[in-house]
Structures are given as C-alpha cells and as structure tokens.
Design an enzyme around this catalytic site. Structure first.
Site, PDB file in Angstrom:
ATOM      1  N   PRO A  92       0.793  -1.284   0.032  1.00  0.00           N
ATOM      2  CA  PRO A  92      -0.030  -0.015  -0.051  1.00  0.00           C
ATOM      3  C   PRO A  92       0.828   1.282  -0.112  1.00  0.00           C
ATOM      4  O   PRO A  92       0.356   2.288  -0.298  1.00  0.00           O
ATOM      5  CB  PRO A  92      -0.892  -0.075   1.494  1.00  0.00           C
ATOM      6  CG  PRO A  92      -0.102  -1.001   2.079  1.00  0.00           C
ATOM      7  CD  PRO A  92       0.500  -1.991   1.346  1.00  0.00           C
ATOM      8  N   GLU A 119       3.673  -7.013   8.690  1.00  0.00           N
ATOM      9  CA  GLU A 119       3.863  -5.786   8.313  1.00  0.00           C
ATOM     10  C   GLU A 119       4.851  -5.311   7.075  1.00  0.00           C
ATOM     11  O   GLU A 119       5.149  -4.319   6.839  1.00  0.00           O
ATOM     12  CB  GLU A 119       4.573  -4.930   9.661  1.00  0.00           C
ATOM     13  CG  GLU A 119       3.675  -5.089  10.909  1.00  0.00           C
ATOM     14  CD  GLU A 119       2.546  -3.900  10.730  1.00  0.00           C
ATOM     15  OE1 GLU A 119       2.679  -2.955  10.512  1.00  0.00           O
ATOM     16  OE2 GLU A 119       1.570  -4.868  10.929  1.00  0.00           O
ATOM     17  N   ARG A 161      -3.432  -9.661 -19.986  1.00  0.00           N
ATOM     18  CA  ARG A 161      -4.363  -9.384 -21.147  1.00  0.00           C
ATOM     19  C   ARG A 161      -3.830  -8.392 -22.031  1.00  0.00           C
ATOM     20  O   ARG A 161      -4.311  -8.368 -23.469  1.00  0.00           O
ATOM     21  CB  ARG A 161      -5.625  -8.876 -20.542  1.00  0.00           C
ATOM     22  CG  ARG A 161      -5.632  -7.469 -20.099  1.00  0.00           C
ATOM     23  CD  ARG A 161      -6.946  -7.201 -19.211  1.00  0.00           C
ATOM     24  NE  ARG A 161      -7.760  -6.867 -20.173  1.00  0.00           N
ATOM     25  CZ  ARG A 161      -8.275  -5.937 -20.876  1.00  0.00           C
ATOM     26  NH1 ARG A 161      -7.486  -4.771 -20.759  1.00  0.00           N
ATOM     27  NH2 ARG A 161      -9.214  -5.693 -21.895  1.00  0.00           N
ATOM     28  N   ASP A 176     -10.613   0.368 -23.617  1.00  0.00           N
ATOM     29  CA  ASP A 176     -10.493   0.218 -22.330  1.00  0.00           C
ATOM     30  C   ASP A 176     -10.459   1.796 -21.451  1.00  0.00           C
ATOM     31  O   ASP A 176      -9.769   2.705 -21.994  1.00  0.00           O
ATOM     32  CB  ASP A 176      -9.529  -0.494 -21.752  1.00  0.00           C
ATOM     33  CG  ASP A 176      -9.885  -2.104 -22.073  1.00  0.00           C
ATOM     34  OD1 ASP A 176     -10.868  -2.221 -22.431  1.00  0.00           O
ATOM     35  OD2 ASP A 176      -8.800  -2.804 -21.907  1.00  0.00           O
TER      36      ASP A 176
END
Length: 277
Positions: A92, A119, A161, A176
């Site tokens: 993150p 962590e 993809r 897209d």
C-alpha cells in the site's frame, strides 16, 4: 513472459490456472512458477517473521528466507534462459498501479512477485535487490489487505491481457478505461448488447444507426460524462491539448473550463458554473 511468485500461501494463486491467464499458460504464452517461501526456512517451525526493531505491533518478514528464495529464483530463471527480470512488490505504500504501468510491465519478459504478509518485508531485502534488478513497489489502491497475493492476481491479469494473442480480439483493450491514446485519463462509457428492449428499457438510438462517426462521438461523450461523475480528479489532470473541439463543447456542458492557473500544480481543468441541464 515468465512470472515467478514467492509466497507463504501458494494455494492463494490457484486462480492463475483459470480464465485468460490459465489459457495463456496452457498455450505457453505465460510461464508461471509459484514458490513457497517456507522452503527457504531452516528451523522446525518454518519461521518467516520476527518482531520489529524499534518496537510496535505486528511482525516483519525476515531477510534470510527472502534473500535465499530470490537468489534461487533468479538463478533458475537465468539458467533456463529468462532475461531482464524485474521484482514487483505489492504494498500500500507503493506507487499507484495504473493502466500505463500495466503496459510498461507487459513489455518486460520476466516478472518476480514478492507478496508480503504481516507488516511487510525487512527493507534491506529490496534495497539489496534494487542494486541488481529493477524493483517496482506498486499499490492497487488506498487500502490495506491481509497480504499481497490478491494484488498479484490483479497485476497479473491486467498485464497478461495485454500480451499479444491473449485476448481473442487484439483490439479489445484499445477502448478500455485509461487505455493509452484517446482513452488516456478517461473512464469507458456504458455498453449494451441484445435484446434491444429489456424490461421496458431501450438502448440509445445512435447505437442502432449504423453511423460509425456518430457512434464514436456518442461513446466519447459518454466517457467524458462518466469520468466527470465518478472520477472528476481525472478530468482535472487532463491536458487541454488532449481534447478536440467537440470534446471541449461537451466538457463545457458538463461544467468544466481550462484552468491555466492550475497548470503548475498538475491541474488543468476546473469546475465552471456547474453542469447545464
């Protein structure tokens, strides 16, 4: 393309055997290797974590298992002819994973994923390998998961993809959301299929017109509308030069105007008087 994933939960990666990614593996377009990090532990408890220096809650993944695992994976890849590896660290605290980054990664021949738990991984591991190969720390969103395996699935599908021959129609990803080119920085608009009437709801007449120019314009306008509603931050960052006269007319209707004062801050558009009826 070769993909290696080092994880303490190999079973989490079973979805890589299905759908487009699974078919690409079966055709030999993707060589996916999943490795159990605990194979590089040497105590009877197969310990991969320890308490953090400096105190605090949680545990940190240890250096030795990761170092030995990555050394082995790199050696095996080189021995079998793989080249130009890059390490992908789902975290993150990484840079946002975008379509642009997916395109960049799809052009690399070998990706090594290091999904962490607890962590995270002792920082020295990635500092060490960054001296040998490119290391991408990537985030799939502003939230925290229990581990990085779900992020590996997301990144792998987004990258796979884009490989030649993986999609049935090579042009499928051209329109897209976020696709490089005309759709850069925009969300794709709504799509429709048969029947033409469902529960009293019609599809837009323009899609039945057979007029390709009008259909293209309608789709472009719908993309601008959806982006305005769901991701106005994307419109703010779009360079005014990216839009033609018709785009500008629609943006004006939607309540936008160029913002020359915002350019130094990476903001190019601002709300005007609001959306017209």
């Amino acid at each position: 393309m070769r993909l290696d994933v080092v994880t303490i939960f190999p079973e989490y990666l079973e979805p890589l055997n299905v759908s487009l990614v699974g078919k690409a593996r079966a055709r030999g377009q993707l060589n996916v290797q999943v490795h159990d990090l605990r194979e590089w532990t040497y105590d009877r408890h197969n310990t991969v974590d320890d308490t953090p220096y400096g105190g605090g809650p949680g545990m940190v993944m240890k250096t030795d298992p990761w170092g030995d695992a990555l050394d082995t994976v790199l050696a095996d890849g080189y021995e079998t002819g793989a080249t130009a590896p890059a390490i992908i660290v789902p975290t993150p605290s990484g840079r946002p994973f975008t379509q642009e980054l997916a395109v960049e990664l799809s052009e690399r021949p070998w990706l090594i994923f290091t999904p962490a738990r607890y962590e995270g991984i002792d920082r020295r591991v990635m500092d060490e390998y960054a001296t040998r190969v490119p290391v991408y720390e990537v985030s799939i969103g502003d939230y925290v998961l229990a581990g990085g395996e779900a992020a590996v699935l997301v990144v792998t599908e987004a990258v796979a993809r884009l490989l030649p021959g993986v999609l049935g129609n090579a042009e499928s990803h051209r329109d897209d959301s976020f696709a490089p080119g005309a759709m850069a920085g925009l969300l794709e608009g709504p799509v429709y299929t048969k029947p033409p009437v469902w529960r009293g709801r019609d599809i837009p007449d323009v899609l039945l017109s057979g007029h390709h120019g009008k259909i293209a314009r309608w789709r472009r306008d719908e993309a601008l509308k959806r982006t305005t509603v769901n991701r106005p931050d994307l419109i703010e960052r779009c360079d005014p030069k990216a839009f033609d006269k018709k785009d500008r007319e629609m943006l004006s209707i939607l309540g936008w105007e160029p913002d020359p004062e915002g350019e130094p801050f990476g903001r190019f558009w601002r709300r005007a008087g609001g959306m017209e009826e």
